[in-house]
Scaffold this active site. Structure first.
Site, mmCIF file in Angstrom:
data_model
loop_
_atom_site.group_PDB
_atom_site.id
_atom_site.type_symbol
_atom_site.label_atom_id
_atom_site.label_comp_id
_atom_site.label_asym_id
_atom_site.label_seq_id
_atom_site.Cartn_x
_atom_site.Cartn_y
_atom_site.Cartn_z
ATOM 1 N N ARG A 1 0.924 -1.146 0.000
ATOM 2 C CA ARG A 1 0.000 0.000 0.000
ATOM 3 C C ARG A 1 0.944 1.171 0.000
ATOM 4 O O ARG A 1 1.711 1.344 0.947
ATOM 5 C CB ARG A 1 -0.900 -0.035 1.248
ATOM 6 C CG ARG A 1 -1.719 1.243 1.469
ATOM 7 C CD ARG A 1 -2.708 1.455 0.317
ATOM 8 N NE ARG A 1 -3.632 2.575 0.591
ATOM 9 C CZ ARG A 1 -3.417 3.838 0.239
ATOM 10 N NH1 ARG A 1 -2.307 4.174 -0.396
ATOM 11 N NH2 ARG A 1 -4.302 4.781 0.519
ATOM 12 N N HIS B 1 1.851 7.012 1.873
ATOM 13 C CA HIS B 1 0.729 7.947 1.810
ATOM 14 C C HIS B 1 0.418 8.537 3.184
ATOM 15 O O HIS B 1 0.999 8.118 4.188
ATOM 16 C CB HIS B 1 -0.514 7.236 1.256
ATOM 17 C CG HIS B 1 -1.111 6.223 2.211
ATOM 18 N ND1 HIS B 1 -0.506 5.028 2.520
ATOM 19 C CD2 HIS B 1 -2.264 6.249 2.944
ATOM 20 C CE1 HIS B 1 -1.258 4.359 3.388
ATOM 21 N NE2 HIS B 1 -2.322 5.080 3.666
ATOM 22 N N HIS C 1 -3.137 10.771 5.385
ATOM 23 C CA HIS C 1 -4.546 11.174 5.268
ATOM 24 C C HIS C 1 -4.992 11.959 6.484
ATOM 25 O O HIS C 1 -4.236 12.108 7.447
ATOM 26 C CB HIS C 1 -5.456 9.955 5.033
ATOM 27 C CG HIS C 1 -5.010 8.710 5.740
ATOM 28 N ND1 HIS C 1 -5.105 8.546 7.092
ATOM 29 C CD2 HIS C 1 -4.437 7.572 5.259
ATOM 30 C CE1 HIS C 1 -4.626 7.349 7.415
ATOM 31 N NE2 HIS C 1 -4.201 6.735 6.341
ATOM 32 N N GLU D 1 -5.715 6.231 11.703
ATOM 33 C CA GLU D 1 -5.944 4.898 11.126
ATOM 34 C C GLU D 1 -5.559 3.817 12.122
ATOM 35 O O GLU D 1 -4.395 3.673 12.478
ATOM 36 C CB GLU D 1 -5.100 4.749 9.853
ATOM 37 C CG GLU D 1 -5.006 3.326 9.319
ATOM 38 C CD GLU D 1 -4.083 3.237 8.103
ATOM 39 O OE1 GLU D 1 -4.238 4.049 7.178
ATOM 40 O OE2 GLU D 1 -3.200 2.364 8.086
ATOM 41 N N HIS E 1 3.069 6.995 5.948
ATOM 42 C CA HIS E 1 3.409 5.600 6.257
ATOM 43 C C HIS E 1 3.271 4.729 5.019
ATOM 44 O O HIS E 1 2.662 5.143 4.026
ATOM 45 C CB HIS E 1 2.499 5.069 7.373
ATOM 46 C CG HIS E 1 1.026 5.226 7.099
ATOM 47 N ND1 HIS E 1 0.359 6.418 7.283
ATOM 48 C CD2 HIS E 1 0.096 4.344 6.648
ATOM 49 C CE1 HIS E 1 -0.917 6.266 6.964
ATOM 50 N NE2 HIS E 1 -1.105 5.010 6.562
ATOM 51 N N GLU F 1 -10.937 5.651 1.092
ATOM 52 C CA GLU F 1 -9.671 5.038 0.704
ATOM 53 C C GLU F 1 -9.186 5.587 -0.643
ATOM 54 O O GLU F 1 -7.998 5.528 -0.956
ATOM 55 C CB GLU F 1 -9.887 3.514 0.652
ATOM 56 C CG GLU F 1 -8.700 2.679 0.283
ATOM 57 C CD GLU F 1 -7.485 2.884 1.160
ATOM 58 O OE1 GLU F 1 -7.641 3.140 2.374
ATOM 59 O OE2 GLU F 1 -6.362 2.794 0.632
ATOM 60 N N HIS G 1 -25.856 -4.281 27.193
ATOM 61 C CA HIS G 1 -25.025 -3.178 27.682
ATOM 62 C C HIS G 1 -25.210 -1.956 26.787
ATOM 63 O O HIS G 1 -25.865 -2.026 25.745
ATOM 64 C CB HIS G 1 -23.542 -3.600 27.683
ATOM 65 C CG HIS G 1 -22.956 -3.788 26.310
ATOM 66 N ND1 HIS G 1 -23.185 -4.917 25.557
ATOM 67 C CD2 HIS G 1 -22.180 -2.980 25.531
ATOM 68 C CE1 HIS G 1 -22.555 -4.812 24.391
ATOM 69 N NE2 HIS G 1 -21.946 -3.645 24.340
ATOM 70 N N GLU H 1 -20.578 2.683 18.753
ATOM 71 C CA GLU H 1 -19.793 1.452 18.616
ATOM 72 C C GLU H 1 -19.790 1.019 17.150
ATOM 73 O O GLU H 1 -20.848 0.819 16.551
ATOM 74 C CB GLU H 1 -20.402 0.337 19.483
ATOM 75 C CG GLU H 1 -19.759 -1.024 19.257
ATOM 76 C CD GLU H 1 -20.383 -2.113 20.128
ATOM 77 O OE1 GLU H 1 -20.733 -1.812 21.295
ATOM 78 O OE2 GLU H 1 -20.536 -3.241 19.626
ATOM 79 N N HIS I 1 -27.755 -2.671 23.635
ATOM 80 C CA HIS I 1 -27.661 -3.790 22.694
ATOM 81 C C HIS I 1 -27.005 -4.990 23.357
ATOM 82 O O HIS I 1 -26.400 -4.854 24.429
ATOM 83 C CB HIS I 1 -26.878 -3.378 21.440
ATOM 84 C CG HIS I 1 -25.519 -2.794 21.725
ATOM 85 N ND1 HIS I 1 -25.347 -1.528 22.231
ATOM 86 C CD2 HIS I 1 -24.271 -3.308 21.605
ATOM 87 C CE1 HIS I 1 -24.060 -1.277 22.386
ATOM 88 N NE2 HIS I 1 -23.373 -2.350 22.026
#
Ligand code: NAG
Ligand code: NAG
Ligand code: NAG
Ligand code: NAG
Length: 468
Positions: free
Chosen positions: A168, A171, A173, A177, A216, A238, A352, A359, A398
């Protein structure tokens, strides 16, 4: 699939052969006559049958049980599945349908009787994402952001594959990440704003984090790799990262030459277009051969961009296990608090909610379901299998129940400084029994069984339709 095909053929035949009593279509025009406008007191329409004879479909175990029990129903192998809950007769589904989706989403197709009101979609299978391929078979990536799953306003995800020795490309951003290695092994490297460097090799189950703006690269070893990326921006794409190939191609060549105090001749063979994912020369096995440091040295271990999560021992509980990784032990990954959870057959991640964050979850193995309860009175149940993303907005309640016969493995990701939740069981266990009884009208026996500690996971019968 044979029956599915028969139904489709019947539908097509019915549409092409209107009943004899229907007016014959006029031929030659794209449009029909104004005489077809409704309504006419002489109107007589054909009344084709829609009844599906009971010997033409099967019910899965649990489908006739009380709808409010809402047991998981497994439609994967039943003949001509129908959206039935409680009762043996109906409703059925004669109409146009995609059997594969119905079978995969039994709680959507035949919802528990307790589901109520409206709730936005909370599931995205990566299998429905466009898979962008890299150069020369070097890999692929597919993503989930708010274009796919509008409810996911705090995080986005990417599933990426690098073939043998593929990169990859270098690059950076705008988003942070966080990554979990799903298979294989990689070498990652980065340089920070102080000129400190980082390089590490990671394998299946390990984690990396690159803060926003830090350049990276990622390179697979001989056996290739696959990983999951989670970003702290919901509209991350992406396809919109900053690439070293584009950086060189998008500046005047004279400027690039001046920047490096060299001749434009040096840049005659720059790649044409972006590299993104592309084949590489094999990385030397000895990491020291690629460990470049300047006067500022290497990034300190405390600020490490990787965490060898595969070597962390799970915390075992009845019904499964849990591993937590948050800034307490991985400080660079500010805001990323995750749990990697294994839920055994018959078991369930307890009811919970989270106090400060949505999430984002990813299912690595097995099949499961969750119901989201949203104030004041809505709930909806979603079914998941390996490769799906789930999303529960803060602070909706949930659970995650294993609905299959293999272990469920899932990753829960929060945007929080620490991984935490409110356990419904512990909440009531730490509330006066009198108060609980006054609210829920439950017997003394229930009160005495309440736990004062978090269960995380609770074990139940592996026979999911065996409800006491
Ligand atoms: C890794 O990939 C190999 C090759 O496809 C597969 O056999 C194996 O099950 C994968 N491992 C995991 C953990 O998915
Ligand atoms: C790796 O390379 C370094 C530097 O060249 C050398 O000191 C080290 O012994 C090598 N390690 C192995 C395992 O070969
Ligand atoms: C890279 O080199 C630096 C400086 O010598 C050292 O501190 C660091 O541990 C090395 N990293 C690896 C992965 O060998
Ligand atoms: C599961 O439980 C139900 C209800 O008790 C029972 O009818 C059924 O036979 C059980 N299934 C299996 C596979 O044991």
């Amino acid at each position: 699939m044979r029956l599915d095909k028969v139904s489709v053929l019947c539908l097509v035949a019915a549409l092409l052969n209107p009943a004899a009593s229907a007016p014959a279509p006029s031929s030659g025009g794209l449009r029909g006559s104004e005489n077809l406008l409704g309504y006419d007191s002489n109107n007589k329409v054909p009344q084709p049958p829609t009844v599906i004879p009971s010997d033409e479909f099967e019910l899965a175990p649990g489908q006739s049980q009380d709808a409010d029990l809402g047991v998981p129903i497994d439609l994967t192998n039943v003949k001509n599945p129908q959206p039935i809950r409680g009762g043996k007769t109906g409703p059925t589904d004669p109409g146009p349908r995609t059997y594969v989706y119905d079978r995969l989403n039994s709680d959507m197709y035949a919802p528990p009787g307790t589901d109520a009101g409206d709730f936005t979609n909370a599931k995205w299978p990566f299998a429905l994402s466009h898979n962008r391929h890299g150069l020369a078979g070097a890999g692929w990536a597919r993503q989930q952001n708010t274009d796919q799953l509008p409810v996911a306003t705090a995080m986005a995800g990417v599933n990426m594959r690098l073939s043998s020795n593929a990169y990859r490309e270098l690059h950076w951003h705008k988003a942070g990440e966080w990554s979990l290695m799903l298979n294989g092994s990689v070498r990652i490297q980065a340089v920070n704003e102080n000129g400190e460097t980082f390089i590490d090799d990671l394998t299946l189950g390990d984690v990396w984090f690159f803060p926003a703006g830090i350049p990276h690269s990622i390179q697979a070893f001989d056996d290739g790799c696959e990983f999951l990326l989670v970003f702290d921006q919901s509209d991350f794409s992406e396809d919109e990262t900053f690439l070293v190939s584009e950086l060189f191609e998008r500046n005047p060549q004279s400027v690039v030459a001046k920047n490096f105090k060299t001749s434009v001749q040096d840049f005659k063979n720059l790649p044409d277009g972006q590299l993104w994912i592309f084949p590489g020369t094999p990385a030397p096995k000895n990491i020291s051969a690629q460990n470049v440091t300047g006067p500022a040295g290497a990034i300190s271990q405390a600020g490490s961009y990787s965490y060898h999560f595969s070597e962390q021992q799970p915390y075992e509980v009845d019904g499964g296990s849990i591993k937590i990784l948050d800034p307490a032990t991985f400080p660079i990954a500010k805001g990323f608090s995750v749990a990697l959870i294994t839920i055994k057959p018959g078991a369930m991640r307890e009811m919970h909610w989270h106090t400060s964050s949505d999430e984002w979850s990813y299912f690595l193995a097995g099949s499961a379901r969750l119901t989201v309860y949203q104030a004041p009175a809505s709930s909806r149940t979603f079914d998941f299998s390996a490769g799906d993303v789930g999303y529960v907005p803060f602070p909706n309640a949930h659970y995650i129940e294993n609905t299959g016969s293999n272990d469920v493995v899932l990753l829960e990701v929060l945007q929080a400084d620490a991984f935490s939740d409110i356990s419904v069981g512990q909440w009531l266990g730490l509330t006066s029994g009198q108060i609980v009884k006054d609210h829920l009208n439950v017997p003394e026996g229930f009160i005495s069984k309440l736990s004062k500690v978090k269960q995380y996971i609770v074990q139940g019968s592996t026979n999911l339709t065996d409800v006491q």
